[in-house]
Design a protein around this motif. Sequence first.
Motif, short mmCIF file in Angstrom:
data_model
loop_
_atom_site.label_atom_id
_atom_site.label_comp_id
_atom_site.label_asym_id
_atom_site.label_seq_id
_atom_site.Cartn_x
_atom_site.Cartn_y
_atom_site.Cartn_z
N UNK A 248 0.51 -0.79 -0.29
CA UNK A 248 -0.26 -0.01 0.12
C UNK A 248 1.24 1.54 0.03
N UNK A 249 1.32 1.92 -1.39
CA UNK A 249 2.05 2.15 -1.65
C UNK A 249 2.17 3.96 -0.59
N UNK A 250 1.22 4.68 0.05
CA UNK A 250 1.29 5.69 0.38
C UNK A 250 1.34 5.34 2.10
N UNK A 251 0.71 4.38 1.89
CA UNK A 251 0.74 4.29 3.30
C UNK A 251 1.84 3.74 4.24
N UNK A 252 2.49 2.93 2.91
CA UNK A 252 3.78 1.83 3.58
C UNK A 252 4.89 3.20 3.81
N UNK A 253 5.05 4.36 3.01
CA UNK A 253 6.07 5.14 3.28
C UNK A 253 5.81 5.75 4.04
N UNK A 254 4.72 6.79 3.86
CA UNK A 254 4.15 6.83 5.63
C UNK A 254 4.08 6.46 6.45
N UNK A 255 4.23 5.08 6.78
CA UNK A 255 4.22 4.51 8.17
C UNK A 255 6.65 4.52 8.38
N UNK A 256 7.28 4.82 7.38
CA UNK A 256 8.28 4.19 7.08
C UNK A 256 8.91 5.92 7.85
N UNK A 257 8.11 6.56 7.34
CA UNK A 257 8.29 8.08 7.93
C UNK A 257 8.56 8.62 9.02
N UNK A 258 7.60 7.42 9.65
CA UNK A 258 7.54 7.36 11.06
C UNK A 258 8.50 6.72 11.91
N UNK A 259 8.71 5.83 11.03
CA UNK A 259 9.14 4.57 11.76
C UNK A 259 10.61 5.31 11.88
N UNK A 260 11.43 6.30 11.20
CA UNK A 260 12.78 6.84 11.28
C UNK A 260 13.04 8.56 12.10
N UNK A 261 11.46 8.83 12.76
CA UNK A 261 11.22 9.55 13.00
C UNK A 261 11.95 8.93 15.20
N UNK A 262 12.89 9.56 15.43
CA UNK A 262 12.96 10.18 16.62
C UNK A 262 11.62 9.48 17.63
N UNK A 263 12.03 8.48 18.60
CA UNK A 263 10.44 8.27 19.27
C UNK A 263 9.52 6.97 18.54
N UNK A 264 9.86 6.97 17.41
CA UNK A 264 8.99 5.79 16.58
C UNK A 264 9.30 4.35 16.86
N UNK A 265 10.18 5.15 15.62
CA UNK A 265 11.13 3.17 15.41
C UNK A 265 11.93 3.04 17.01
N UNK A 266 12.31 4.00 17.65
CA UNK A 266 13.62 2.70 18.47
C UNK A 266 12.71 2.55 19.35
N UNK A 267 11.33 2.53 19.99
CA UNK A 267 10.78 2.36 20.46
C UNK A 267 10.04 0.26 20.50
N UNK A 268 9.94 0.39 18.84
CA UNK A 268 9.43 -0.76 17.99
C UNK A 268 10.15 -2.03 19.29
N UNK A 269 9.72 -3.08 18.90
CA UNK A 269 10.39 -4.64 19.32
C UNK A 269 9.69 -5.54 18.75
#
Length: 348
Positions: A248-269
Amino acid sequence: MAQGSYVEKSYERDTRYINDRITADGSGQWPVEPGRYRLVVSRACPWASRLVITRRLLGLEDAISMGVCGPTHDADSWTFDLDPGGLDPVLKIPRIKDAYEKREPGYPRGITVPAIVEVSSGKVVTNDFAPMELDLITQWRDFQRTGAPDLYPEALRHDMDPLMRRIYTEVNNGVYRCGFAGTQEAYDDAYQRLFTALDWLTDHLRTRRYLMGEHITVADIRLFTTLVRFDPVYHGHFKANRSKLSEMDVLWAYARDLFWTPGFGDTVNFTHIKQHYYRVHRDINPTGVVPGGPDLANWAAPHGREALGGSPFGNGSAPGPIAPGERVAAADNPFSGPDGLLVYPGRS
């Protein structure tokens, strides 16, 4: 994680929470007071992960400590099996049920995370995750870090609140309605509602970087915790399989944008996420076998969302270093560096 069950036609979530509030004006039993409370979470749980991200973005680590339960639990309780001796180092209990029992002996409802516990009494104050999240934003302002973003701007709330309700009913809870549907009819209805909402969100995010426009808000946190679990568990385990998130191109890009934002992806296990769903939900996955995939390397693909403008923190700034005891290991998130901050492949 909030409780639910199969019913004759569709999945119903048990939302009978302890709904006390911690307030800045001291109007209730529980006043805002640094050091008085401990946030208990599991990194497996999307509802708890919302609190983990919010606390980190606001810099409330020194004001509210955090205990982390393991990724699995039995019918009785989440446990502190990650800690030495199987005891939470602050509350000195082996399972969060003990704090519920302190609040109400014989506590009759679901033993859930997230929960906020008063350290001195050992009692659960609240497990009502949505107000908990908003209270960290609105009631704990005096103890937020310098540069903390405004995650719930007053000027946007009129539009944010119905948007977040739709995200909750159709997406956050929608994947559960798919996974725990007790009949084909219930599943078909849940499946249709989920992907109708995801298609609407795709259109909504096609021309704006974040849900409310130029900066992240709590609405983005709420959507992210479902999206980051979509391919590892919801697509297969919960039969939400019209498309993978990565398709899902738009949601996938949006999710990656957030993932690499400090506070998001660095909390994911990711390890905890998969272990929880595949090992605990034996009615869906009787063997308890945890799949090896998906390959997570595609989270590092460029997302290109910067072209839409905006900035994650508005007039604020990114959160700082992660406390040693709160870092996610590289074995559980392949992008996690030695300090717990994410490291983009090829960069030091």
